[in-house]
Design a protein around this motif. Structure first.
Motif, PDB file in Angstrom:
ATOM      1  N   SER A 233       0.612  -1.282   0.193  1.00 14.10           N
ATOM      2  CA  SER A 233      -0.119  -0.228   0.040  1.00 14.10           C
ATOM      3  C   SER A 233       0.410   1.653  -0.383  1.00 14.10           C
ATOM      4  O   SER A 233       0.489   1.989  -0.920  1.00 14.10           O
ATOM      5  CB  SER A 233      -0.684   0.394   1.336  1.00 14.10           C
ATOM      6  OG  SER A 233      -1.694  -1.017   1.444  1.00 14.10           O
ATOM      7  N   ARG A 244      -8.551   4.252  -2.789  1.00 15.21           N
ATOM      8  CA  ARG A 244      -7.860   2.955  -1.788  1.00 15.21           C
ATOM      9  C   ARG A 244      -9.216   2.814  -1.380  1.00 15.21           C
ATOM     10  O   ARG A 244     -10.347   3.801  -0.952  1.00 15.21           O
ATOM     11  CB  ARG A 244      -6.734   3.836  -0.933  1.00 15.21           C
ATOM     12  CG  ARG A 244      -5.236   4.424  -1.351  1.00 15.21           C
ATOM     13  CD  ARG A 244      -4.557   4.145  -0.163  1.00 15.21           C
ATOM     14  NE  ARG A 244      -5.085   4.944   0.898  1.00 15.21           N
ATOM     15  CZ  ARG A 244      -4.232   5.090   2.252  1.00 15.21           C
ATOM     16  NH1 ARG A 244      -3.644   4.224   2.092  1.00 15.21           N
ATOM     17  NH2 ARG A 244      -4.069   6.642   2.651  1.00 15.21           N
ATOM     18  N   THR A 246     -10.958  -0.066   1.661  1.00 17.75           N
ATOM     19  CA  THR A 246     -10.840  -1.146   2.670  1.00 17.75           C
ATOM     20  C   THR A 246     -11.790  -1.849   2.738  1.00 17.75           C
ATOM     21  O   THR A 246     -13.193  -1.459   2.728  1.00 17.75           O
ATOM     22  CB  THR A 246     -10.300  -0.409   4.128  1.00 17.75           C
ATOM     23  OG1 THR A 246      -9.185   1.316   3.696  1.00 17.75           O
ATOM     24  CG2 THR A 246     -10.252  -1.075   5.054  1.00 17.75           C
ATOM     25  N   THR A 282      -6.271  -3.639   1.325  1.00  8.67           N
ATOM     26  CA  THR A 282      -6.596  -2.051   1.194  1.00  8.67           C
ATOM     27  C   THR A 282      -6.726  -2.438  -0.676  1.00  8.67           C
ATOM     28  O   THR A 282      -5.901  -3.101  -1.193  1.00  8.67           O
ATOM     29  CB  THR A 282      -5.547  -0.744   1.833  1.00  8.67           C
ATOM     30  OG1 THR A 282      -5.387  -0.994   2.994  1.00  8.67           O
ATOM     31  CG2 THR A 282      -5.975   0.620   0.463  1.00  8.67           C
ATOM     32  N   ALA A 362      -3.391  -3.966   4.713  1.00  9.92           N
ATOM     33  CA  ALA A 362      -3.986  -2.775   5.163  1.00  9.92           C
ATOM     34  C   ALA A 362      -3.661  -1.879   5.756  1.00  9.92           C
ATOM     35  O   ALA A 362      -2.452  -1.909   6.331  1.00  9.92           O
ATOM     36  CB  ALA A 362      -5.550  -3.772   6.464  1.00  9.92           C
TER      37      ALA A 362
END
Length: 364
Positions: A233, A244, A246, A282, A362
């Motif tokens: 990420s 982005r 999540t 992510t 993440a």
């Protein structure tokens, strides 16, 4: 030395100034002969410290650095046969252009006639032959940087290091110098290690890019791979613009996975190794990879959205949309005759292929 061996190698290199905090953490990096490698990262990421250790201005706390098979740890900077270009040029103000460029040759006891020829050749290369008698204070910033470049190359070093060399120049001149440095590199075949925090500069100039963060390399790859296939990420967010989202990985088959966003939206994506079932992830997708009103069957991910904002950028239109639980999703639409008609507040369909969306680690 075998031709396939690395020309420059960092092996287990660490650096700390206080004995506790590692500024560079276990750096292992190989650089090929003739390569243009850029060390890219934010301030404090360890890239400049790594360059300074290679130059000899800093000593590794642990590990070994070699150049052409020769360990450098105990070799002083002036004995390393390395050219250096700094952001602040570091020219001698009392010397002429020719004297500045000749300086590395004089300290190496090169004969007078040879100095004249090599200085002329170096200044020809940077298009400053007619400026030999001027002093740095009589030159523009771009001209001073060309002199610094000529001085770094005039003694034909094995390796040239550049530390944010274009940072003080305006945008147009910086872009011109990027191409000029790239062309000189191609012509001479010299190995270049270049430090910058400017991701556009790194993508434009490099054979490979090493992305640094918090003292460690996050990814080393050619520019197109760094941009299109970021490994985590941080790289995805630091290089270029990036959407982005999540969620949680709920299914994985081979190289693809399905990620369920927090609002319930399901998205198919390319899975990297961190994307295991049940893990938070992510999602990363570039704005130019998103299609507006795609043809039926063209994309596996298709969503109803609302146009929130339109910004004209000349060659493209930046469209901010909201869909599901995402309110700041950006789409770049190429400015062409067949550009779709869009208006703020209007409904629109957006979509993308799983190959264009990566399920990464993440964050936050």
């Amino acid at each position: 030395m075998n031709r396939t061996d690395p020309f420059v190698e960092f092996s287990g290199v660490q650096k700390t100034y206080d004995g506790e905090t590692l500024v560079v953490k276990n750096l292992n990096l190989e650089i090929a002969r003739g390569e243009f490698l850029t060390l890219l990262g934010p301030s404090g990421s360890g890239k400049t410290t790594s360059l300074m250790m290679l130059a000899g201005f800093e000593a590794p706390t642990h590990g070994t650095i070699t150049l052409d098979g020769r360990p450098l740890n105990r070799v002083p900077p002036e004995k390393r046969d390395i050219g250096m270009v700094f952001q602040n040029y570091a020219l001698f103000p009392h010397m002429t252009v020719a004297e500045n460029v000749a300086f590395p040759l004089r300290v190496r006891d090169v004969a007078g006639p040879a100095i004249f020829e090599r200085v002329k050749r170096a200044l020809d290369m940077v298009h400053l032959t007619s400026f030999t008698a001027r002093r740095p204070g009589q030159l523009s910033g771009g001209q001073q940087q060309r002199v610094a470049l000529a001085r770094a190359l005039v003694f034909e070093p094995k390796l040239v290091l550049m530390d944010e060399p274009l940072g003080a120049l305006d945008k147009q001149l910086r872009e011109h110098m990027q191409m000029e440095i790239r062309h000189i590199h191609e012509r001479l075949g010299v190995t270049v290690v270049y430090v910058t925090h400017d991701q556009s500069e790194a993508l434009t100039m490099s054979d490979r890019v090493a992305v640094f963060n918090e003292g460690a390399i996050q990814q080393v790859a050619p520019p197109d791979e760094i941009y299109e296939r970021p490994s985590n990420s941080f790289v995805a967010q630091f290089i270029g613009e990036n959407n982005r989202m999540t969620g949680t990985v709920e299914q994985r088959e081979g190289g693809q996975c399905r990620v369920r966003l927090d609002d319930g939206t399901a998205i198919l994506a390319t899975a990297v190794e961190q994307a295991t079932v049940g893990a938070r992830s992510t999602l990363s997708i570039r704005p130019e990879r998103v299609r507006i009103d795609p043809a039926p069957g063209a994309v596996a991910n298709l969503f109803d959205a609302t146009v929130e904002e339109l910004i004209f950028h000349g060659d493209h239109l930046r469209v901010r949309v909201a869909f599901g639980g995402v309110s700041d999703f950006v789409v770049k639409v190429h400015n062409s005759d067949d550009r779709p008609s869009l208006a703020v507040g209007a409904p629109v369909r957006i979509g993308w292929r799983p190959d264009d969306c990566r399920a990464l680690d993440a964050v936050g």
